[in-house]
Structure formats: structure tokens, C-alpha cells
Design an enzyme around this catalytic site. Structure first.
Site, PDB file in Angstrom:
ATOM      1  N   PHE A   1       0.379  -1.473   0.273  1.00  0.00           N
ATOM      2  CA  PHE A   1      -0.053   0.079   0.345  1.00  0.00           C
ATOM      3  C   PHE A   1       0.810   1.003  -0.227  1.00  0.00           C
ATOM      4  O   PHE A   1       0.354   2.170   1.237  1.00  0.00           O
ATOM      5  CB  PHE A   1      -0.693  -0.145   1.647  1.00  0.00           C
TER       6      PHE A   1
ATOM      7  N   THR B   1       3.877  -5.058  -4.105  1.00  0.00           N
ATOM      8  CA  THR B   1       5.048  -4.255  -3.386  1.00  0.00           C
ATOM      9  C   THR B   1       6.342  -4.017  -4.285  1.00  0.00           C
ATOM     10  O   THR B   1       6.050  -3.497  -5.245  1.00  0.00           O
ATOM     11  CB  THR B   1       5.727  -5.823  -2.611  1.00  0.00           C
TER      12      THR B   1
ATOM     13  N   GLU C   1       0.172  -5.571 -17.573  1.00  0.00           N
ATOM     14  CA  GLU C   1       0.360  -4.382 -18.328  1.00  0.00           C
ATOM     15  C   GLU C   1       1.592  -3.104 -17.512  1.00  0.00           C
ATOM     16  O   GLU C   1       2.547  -2.571 -18.677  1.00  0.00           O
ATOM     17  CB  GLU C   1      -0.731  -3.543 -18.194  1.00  0.00           C
TER      18      GLU C   1
ATOM     19  N   GLY D   1      14.325  13.593  -8.138  1.00  0.00           N
ATOM     20  CA  GLY D   1      13.754  11.941  -8.167  1.00  0.00           C
ATOM     21  C   GLY D   1      13.566  11.355  -8.688  1.00  0.00           C
ATOM     22  O   GLY D   1      12.846  10.388  -8.892  1.00  0.00           O
TER      23      GLY D   1
ATOM     24  N   GLU E   1      17.738   7.048  -8.397  1.00  0.00           N
ATOM     25  CA  GLU E   1      17.988   7.030  -7.616  1.00  0.00           C
ATOM     26  C   GLU E   1      19.471   7.489  -6.875  1.00  0.00           C
ATOM     27  O   GLU E   1      20.249   7.816  -7.651  1.00  0.00           O
ATOM     28  CB  GLU E   1      17.557   5.769  -6.703  1.00  0.00           C
TER      29      GLU E   1
ATOM     30  N   LYS F   1      13.072  -5.500 -18.330  1.00  0.00           N
ATOM     31  CA  LYS F   1      11.415  -4.821 -19.873  1.00  0.00           C
ATOM     32  C   LYS F   1      12.167  -5.918 -20.466  1.00  0.00           C
ATOM     33  O   LYS F   1      10.391  -6.217 -21.381  1.00  0.00           O
ATOM     34  CB  LYS F   1      11.385  -3.320 -19.620  1.00  0.00           C
TER      35      LYS F   1
END
Lengths: 341, 341
Positions: free
Chosen positions: B9, B94, B147, B204, B207, B222
Site C-alpha cells: 500500500f 510490492t 501491463e 527524484g 535514485e 523489461k
């Protein structure tokens, strides 16, 4: 087994048959799809019907030789044939008439009202009568699929209906006519409008009477389709303002270049204060925009959405196989949704 | 009614809830879709479950305040919660771990094996274990939708699976990492690599440890996903050759400009002699190609197909709402295919 009727056996009709034949094994293995072509109606070759499947090799041979069909010939007019044949879906592939819709309107109505899905690349029924066709399809539990009416097989309608489902689209802007985009691309190389038009005609991009393309009428039909289908607008072709590329000069092209921009014939649909406004007009597009780099006969559309911002798709705008694919992808969508066989 | 479990979350988890809440009426009217969130598991906020639907306003309030959940708390570990809850589908949101897949692997297995659809934007399960997950999903009559693992919500996987169905794709080339594309775009303005990296970190985009982006690892994940899903390859991450942008100098950038080209970090997948080859490397792309004009954090992919030639799609590559949309669109696809409720 999907039984198919082809209305029109010209370029696209032959194209979709060739694709279905070439891909028979692939489509069976990947999607469990198999088919029979049970009826063809063509102005030049005649009307044929065989509920067990036509002898397609013979039909192709005769059509390519410019001969009338000789086997399974039936004495039925188009509408009767459509209604009475055992097809599950009809592909409407006759010529586009943006004034009245032509015979395609009756073909689509006959198919939908007799419980047959319709797949079409014909802009007439889609641009002039989409709401009516959709209603008739819903009432009869079938679908009215029109991917091929905008940008040939480049996914537009099915993209917004499927993978973009859940996004609200507030604006669509794009290059919807390959002929004029080719002409504007060539003018950048220094050829004046009249000269470029002649070359485009020689290459078969533009017709002898180029009005439909250069005055923006073709793009206007597509804008109407997008407004009605993607935005649910319910507008008519005449509601879409329309200006072509005939007034663009070499000076205009040069001036755009100085401003790091490029002229494009832009079709657009926009929601403004709850109203949907459609237009076709030449615009200077900044070189940093994805549409600026789209050259030649290629088409492209940018969707402005609430959740993804801008999404642009670029692909072919015409072609026998490209338009044939639009028919195939709609047939497959019907098959995969288990809406038929 | 679709019952949903959220695993994680954080940004995306909160994002999808906000979208579902904002669009509740629209989704109900347009797609007949309604939902309940019945379970959440989050490392920071704890595990909660209510078969009749959680008190989501309270959950949001507590999470935004950085507090642990106080209502419907259950003493179950993640896997037990996933298995025993009455969710129809689980969203795995997550953190991505491209080495082992992290706990997401067990979450997905638990969901699929207990007959729950999985929708995920987590590259771990998709890049490392796609074939296994797909098999498990098929065996249990559910779907594994991903997706969001490539280009956030920009339609890639669902585009190839849906509107491009029937086309055979022989090559995919594109800009799959927004951070490095932003950096290369900025270098064109004259900033050197180290300087640009600092700015990207401040904004931002990159990282503190930028390795995953600048060395091409993110793009490699990917590429692996695309190879396995779009081309059915069955390759591993380590099979994809990988070079990042760390060696690109301002001189390289200038040299490309002289040749009317531009450096892009290109991820590619290609079928060659029946074998699927994946790679990530900086390439000089000619300015006439649609990928050349894609600047900033935007992503883009060109599919080379048998029937349509090249089709390119351009859209966002990251973002809370953009990735949230990818989850929504997969949930809607499951709902519309009548695969659940």
C-alpha cells in the site's frame, strides 16, 4: 468455425482472404480460430453462396483474371443474400461514399438485423450512421466493428476501447490522411504544391480528382468517426469544420522551419464544456511534438487522457494488407470474445 | 462485484485506490464494474482483512499519517492472508527485486494457486518467472496480468495481445527507461553526464544509487518481459546483453547531431533464425525515426510486424497515477472478459 460473407471482392476483400489463407495454421494454433467463406457479393464478379464454404481458389483465380464467378452463383440481390446466407459475420468492403453511405448502409443493416456481426473498413456507415448501426447491433446481440475506417489496421478504435479502457479521453489530435502528409513532406524538399500533387497522382497516392484528400474531406470523415465512437458525441460530418492543404505555399513551409515547426494537416476532436468539437485544418506543429516527426504516408494520433496524459500511436494509414489486417483483428476480437463460434 | 486484495500500500497501492474511488460512478456506468477492497497487506501498515470490504477512508487516513492500520487487523502472514481471503483478484504492488523476485513471487504463487487473478506492476515475477506464473494461472483458470511492468500504463502488453492480435511481431525496439532518456535529453543542452545525473537525482528521477537505471538493468528486465510475453521466448534476464549510458560523452552527443541523429538507450528484442535475441545498449537513432523525437521521461516502443510494418506507441513511463492506471486497465480487462464477477 466462423462463417464469413464478403461484401466487395476488390483490393481489401482479396487482401483479407490472402491473409486468412496465409495465416490459417497460425490463427488456428494461437487463437483456435478457423473459418469458411460462405458468400461473396461483388459488383464486377457476381454473387456466390455455398453454405459449406466457397471454392476460394477458383474465386480468386477468376477474380484476378477479371472474369465473373462461375461456381455457386446465386440469383439473389445483395440484401437477400446477406439475410439468407449462413454467415456469422459480414465484412463490408465496398467503396466509401461519404455523401449518402451508398449500398453499404443497406448491407450493414441487413446483416445486423439478421443477427450477423459486421466488420468494415468502409467509412460511409461508420461516419454517417454509427449511432444507428450500434443500436441495431445491440438490439440483435451482435457487434459493429470498424477498426479499418481510421488509419487502416493501425490500432485506434480497438486501442481506445481495450487497452485504454478506464482512461477518459478529452482530446484526440492527429495525422489522419496519408496522401496530404506525403505531399507536405515532399514540399519540405522544395517542390511546390501543384508539382507535388502531380507526383502523388503518378505514384497512386492521390486520385485523379484529389478533392477528397487535399480539401480534408477524408480526414473529416475520420474525425466524425472518432468523435462519435471514442467520445460518444453523436455529431454529423457537416458539424466538423474543414480546411485542406491547398493554400499551403513553399513560403509557409519555410516560415514554419524558421520557427522550429512543421505544417501538418491535423484532424482533431476535443471536449469543451461538455460539447465535442471536431475540426480539420493545417497547423504548425512544434518539432518537439511526436506528430512532427511523422513523415510520408504514415498516420499518427495523440490521445490526451486523464490518467496517462498524452499517448501517441504511429502506423500505416493505408494499404491492401494493412487494411486487410484491420478486418482480421476485428474478426479475431469477435471470435475471442466468444461472440461467435 | 469484484473483491480485491492489495499487496503493498505504497505509492501505486494508494494510487489505484484513489483512481477506483474517483472513477467509481464512471466505471459502474460504462463497464458495469464495481468492487470492494477486502484485504491489504503492507510491510509498514500491517495486514487487514474484512470479507465485506475494508473501511478504506480510514485505511488511507492512517497510511497517509504513517500510522499502522487499527481496524480489521488480522494475525496472518501474507501468504495465508492471500490464500484465505475472499478476493477475486490480487494486485501485487510490492517493491521490485530483479535478483530473486523477493516476496512477490510467493504472493503471486499463493494467489494463482488459490484461484485468484493476479494484476501486477512488479517487474520481479514478470521478468524472472513469467512462464511459471502463466502456467500456474492457466492451471487454475485465472489470469496473470502485467501491463504495468513495462512503461507504466502506456498500453504495451495489452496492445500486442489485443488490437495487434493476428500480427506476428518480429522486432521490438524502444526507449524503456525514462530516467536515462531524461538524462540524454538534458545532455543535448550541454550538461555533462555527472552534472545531469546530479540534477536527475535532485528531481527524484534517479535514485541515490542510480545503477539500476544508468547501467541499463531496469530496461533489461523489461526487455526480458517483452521477449517472453510478446514473443514467447522463455529467456532469462542474464541472456539479455546490457550496456548503459555511463560512457556517453558530450562529444558523442555532438557527433550524433552532426549526423542528424540522437543517442537513445534502446532496448530491443528480435527474432533471428527462430531465436529471440534481447539487448540493451545506447544507439544513434536517425532523426527521421519516431523514437528520435521522444524526449524527457517519456517511453516509446516500435513494433515491427508482418502485416502493418512498423507501429510505434509513445506514452508515460512512470508515475503514481500512470502506473495505477495499468492496474485499473488489467482489472477491467478481467472484468470485461467475464473472467470474474
Amino acid at each position: 468455425m466462423t462463417n464469413i460473407a464478403l461484401l466487395g471482392f476488390g483490393t481489401v476483400g482479396k487482401g483479407i482472404y490472402e491473409i486468412l489463407k496465409d495465416k490459417e495454421v497460425y490463427l488456428k494454433e494461437k487463437y483456435g480460430f478457423d473459418y469458411k467463406i460462405v458468400a461473396i457479393s461483388d459488383f464486377a464478379f457476381g454473387n456466390v453462396y455455398n453454405p459449406n464454404g466457397l471454392d476460394m481458389e477458383l474465386m480468386m483465380e477468376e477474380a484476378l483474371a477479371g472474369k465473373k464467378f462461375s461456381k455457386d452463383v446465386v440469383d439473389m440481390d445483395n440484401v437477400t443474400l446477406i439475410k439468407e446466407c449462413n454467415a456469422d459475420l459480414m465484412c463490408e468492403l465496398t467503396y466509401t461514399d461519404l455523401s449518402t453511405g451508398g449500398p453499404a448502409i443497406d448491407h450493414c443493416k441487413a446483416a445486423l438485423s439478421s443477427g450477423k456481426h459486421v466488420v468494415t473498413s468502409n467509412k460511409g456507415p461508420a461516419a454517417l450512421y454509427y449511432p444507428e448501426m450500434k443500436k441495431l447491433a445491440d438490439e440483435n446481440g451482435v457487434t459493429f466493428m470498424i477498426e479499418g475506417t481510421v488509419c487502416a489496421g493501425t490500432p485506434i478504435i480497438n486501442l481506445t476501447d481495450g487497452p485504454l479502457a478506464g482512461c477518459e479521453i478529452s482530446k484526440i489530435r492527429g495525422i489522419l490522411n496519408g496522401t496530404t502528409n506525403y505531399m507536405l513532406s515532399e514540399m519540405e524538399k522544395g517542390m511546390a504544391y501543384d508539382e507535388v500533387l502531380k507526383v502523388a497522382q503518378e505514384l497512386g497516392y492521390a486520385e485523379a480528382d484529389p478533392t477528397g484528400d487535399v480539401e480534408g474531406h477524408d480526414a473529416r470523415g475520420k474525425v466524425t468517426i472518432l468523435a462519435n465512437i471514442v467520445m460518444g458525441a453523436g455529431i454529423k460530418i457537416a458539424d466538423v469544420s474543414c480546411e485542406g492543404i491547398t493554400k499551403i505555399t513553399l513560403e509557409d513551409i519555410a516560415k514554419a522551419k524558421e520557427q522550429n515547426a512543421r505544417w501538418k494537416l491535423i484532424g482533431s476532436v476535443e471536449k469543451k464544456d461538455g460539447k465535442v468539437i471536431g475540426s480539420v485544418a493545417p497547423e504548425m506543429v512544434d518539432m518537439s511534438h511526436p506528430l512532427a516527426g511523422v513523415m510520408g504516408a504514415t498516420n499518427a494520433l495523440t490521445f490526451t487522457t486523464d490518467l496517462l496524459g498524452d499517448v501517441t500511436i504511429v502506423g500505416p494509414g493505408a494499404g491492401k494488407i494493412e487494411t486487410g489486417f484491420s478486418i482480421l483483428t476485428d474478426i479475431l476480437a469477435i471470435h475471442r470474445n466468444k461472440k461467435c463460434c
